[in-house]
Design a protein around this motif. Structure first.
Motif, mmCIF file in Angstrom:
data_model
loop_
_atom_site.group_PDB
_atom_site.id
_atom_site.type_symbol
_atom_site.label_atom_id
_atom_site.label_comp_id
_atom_site.label_asym_id
_atom_site.label_seq_id
_atom_site.Cartn_x
_atom_site.Cartn_y
_atom_site.Cartn_z
ATOM 1 N N VAL A 302 35.719 30.831 47.093
ATOM 2 C CA VAL A 302 34.961 31.220 45.902
ATOM 3 C C VAL A 302 35.884 31.654 44.775
ATOM 4 N N VAL A 303 36.779 32.579 45.040
ATOM 5 C CA VAL A 303 37.646 33.079 43.966
ATOM 6 C C VAL A 303 38.670 32.033 43.554
ATOM 7 N N ARG A 304 39.143 31.223 44.505
ATOM 8 C CA ARG A 304 40.122 30.182 44.165
ATOM 9 C C ARG A 304 39.497 29.096 43.296
ATOM 10 N N PHE A 305 38.300 28.658 43.645
ATOM 11 C CA PHE A 305 37.681 27.589 42.872
ATOM 12 C C PHE A 305 37.266 28.107 41.498
ATOM 13 N N LYS A 350 23.581 26.592 47.528
ATOM 14 C CA LYS A 350 23.174 27.336 46.341
ATOM 15 C C LYS A 350 23.919 28.659 46.189
ATOM 16 N N ASP A 351 24.152 29.342 47.284
ATOM 17 C CA ASP A 351 24.801 30.644 47.206
ATOM 18 C C ASP A 351 26.232 30.514 46.697
ATOM 19 N N LYS A 355 27.781 31.993 43.096
ATOM 20 C CA LYS A 355 28.913 32.911 43.052
ATOM 21 C C LYS A 355 30.028 32.393 42.152
ATOM 22 N N VAL A 356 30.408 31.126 42.342
ATOM 23 C CA VAL A 356 31.507 30.573 41.554
ATOM 24 C C VAL A 356 31.138 30.514 40.070
ATOM 25 N N GLY A 387 28.202 42.871 40.497
ATOM 26 C CA GLY A 387 27.530 43.014 41.788
ATOM 27 C C GLY A 387 28.478 42.814 42.955
ATOM 28 N N ASP A 388 28.075 41.974 43.902
ATOM 29 C CA ASP A 388 28.890 41.716 45.090
ATOM 30 C C ASP A 388 30.180 40.968 44.769
ATOM 31 N N LEU A 389 30.318 40.496 43.535
ATOM 32 C CA LEU A 389 31.495 39.730 43.143
ATOM 33 C C LEU A 389 32.562 40.585 42.475
#
Length: 496
Positions: A302-305, A350-351, A355-356, A387-389
């Protein structure tokens, strides 16, 4: 030295797997069939890497395989039977046994046509790369390497057993695997492999989105994802699977100076990989639970993309001002939409898309903090919006600093250190990770004598805004503000 160490590692891996390899090899041999550990399993054993999945090849047909392993495997499945593959699980290992085969793609089809073979060497020549075309015959443990895979492993070279054009014609996804191995292993594709990838890049379009996605995830989660992405872009594969990234190579105008967006994005990706590890180590030291939504996995797709895609909105928003400046207004919002659209085309869930895309949308939120300073209210909103990110946003924002101006870089780093400290202090005081109004929906309806409906939602948002602006209010003060707000709302409706 490498060759001796590789053979030692292989022998050690085979010994450690003897409870699987011994009985399985004997079972097939007693039935008159050949069996060999093959492909990535052998490559990983030679490199000393973990081997959670084991791949075997055999001259036995799928029905014969099923007949042999039926009472031995803890569980088995035949979902890949039409392609010659039988899957099973034994003592925690995921195992696949595939009949020797030759497979090729019809030029206009995504599905392989399968013909079963009779000899191990014929099977190996049809594998993707020489480093995956090695085998160990069982139960004899004879090492088989007809195409120099061990030498290529030593030299860090990605080559195909046969002609690269033929290999990529058989399975175009192998072009992406070349980029994935460049990322995972740090290997360099041979010139003929790069040339074939470039000439045949468009052929990747016949491969299903799901298969492309899975290879892309492995590439991004590799040790050196920048290397893999650069290969995709240089060969033209990215034009078909990640055109937004390829499009970051903006033409430079001698009269308008701005940083190279493509190279900047690759640097941000590299820095995100490094910071991901640092944050994960810090979280381990702090005892943050594995199931905490803020816990960073390593690697973290997620964080890399998001780091790779964070500026994909710039080409569409670039404007040259009369002053000579270049602007990219709202590229964060545009980039989030483009990122979500691309990920949907690649059939991400979808999740993950949410996030990305959200990280891309938020990546500029921090800028200005160091100059103007933020109120506690602004800090609360930053935390609430992330939030969670939040931890991932910390990583992305810090990674986005690629300036060569040391003083500027130090100033931004100091400012973000300060922001993280303020978040920590406020979190200890106010439980920022779960900000809610001081009154819930039930209390709002009782206080204003309202049934469920849009008015309750508006009242809830008003109280949330007050909570953001002023911090915890307490139920009495919140109720007082809510009554005042509701009276003003009713007065406005009466006037209109």
């Amino acid at each position: 030295m490498f060759l001796a160490q590789a053979h030692t590692r292989l022998a050690g891996a085979l010994d450690a797997l003897d409870e699987i390899l011994g009985p399985l090899g004997k079972m097939f041999a007693d039935a008159g069939f050949e069996l060999a550990l093959v492909g990535g399993s052998v490559r990983d054993a030679l490199l000393g890497r973990d081997m959670p999945d084991l791949d075997f090849t055999t001259d036995a047909r799928p029905d014969d395989i099923l007949g042999l392993i039926g009472g031995w495997a803890d569980a088995h499945w035949d979902i890949g039977k039409q392609f010659g593959t039988i899957g099973m699980r034994r003592r925690g290992y995921q195992i696949e046994i595939t009949t020797y085969r030759a497979e090729a793609y019809d030029p206009d089809s995504r599905k392989p046509t399968v013909a079963f073979g009779r000899h191990l060497d014929d099977d190996l020549v049809r594998r993707d790369f020489t480093i995956g075309a090695m085998a160990v015959r069982l139960p004899s443990r004879v090492f088989v390497d007809p195409f120099g895979g061990l030498s290529d492993l030593q030299e860090g070279i990605i080559r195909t057993p046969g002609r690269a054009e033929m290999s990529f014609s058989d399975d175009p996804l192998r072009m992406m695997r070349a980029a994935r191995f460049a990322s995972q292993l740090g290997f360099t594709p041979a010139d003929e492999v790069v040339a074939a990838m470039t000439d045949m890049a468009e052929r990747i379009t016949i491969i299903s989105a799901e298969r492309v996605r899975d290879e892309l995830v492995k590439l991004i989660c590799g040790r050196e994802p920048r290397t893999g992405v650069e290969l995709l872009v240089a060969t033209g594969l990215a034009d078909h699977i990640l055109p937004e990234v390829a499009g970051l190579r903006l033409e430079r105008d001698e009269h308008h100076r701005h940083k190279d967006v493509y190279q900047h994005s690759l640097t941000v990706l590299t820095q995100a990989v490094e910071l991901e590890g640092r944050y994960a180590e810090r979280q381990t030291e702090q005892g943050i639970a594995a199931d905490d939504p803020q816990r960073i996995p390593v690697p973290d797709f997620v964080v890399r993309f998001a780091a790779l895609m964070h500026d994909v909105g710039k080409p569409a928003t670039r404007k040259f001002e009369s002053s000579g400046a270049v602007t990219f207004y709202h590229h964060d919002v545009v980039g989030a939409k483009l990122t979500a659209k691309r990920m949907r085309a690649l059939h991400f869930d979808k999740d993950t898309i949410k996030k990305v895309a959200r990280l891309v949308e938020l990546h500029l939120r921090f800028y200005g903090y160091g100059d103007a300073g933020w109120t506690d209210s602004a800090v609360r909103r930053y935390v609430n919006d992330a939030g969670d990110l939040l931890t991932r946003l910390h990583i992305l924002t810090r990674s986005d600093v690629t300036t060569r101006n040391r003083r500027k870089a130090e100033r931004l780093a100091h400012a973000y250190d300060d922001l993280e400290h303020r978040i920590q202090v406020l979190a200890e005081q106010e439980e920022l990770d779960s900000i809610r109004p001081d009154l819930d929906g039930t209390q709002i309806m009782a206080l204003l004598d309202l049934p469920p409906g849009p008015a309750v939602g508006r009242a809830y948002r008003f109280l949330l805004d007050q909570r953001m602006e002023h911090g915890p209010l307490g139920e009495d003060r919140a109720a007082e503000l809510l009554r005042e707000w509701w009276a003003a709302q009713q007065a406005q409706q009466a006037e209109s």
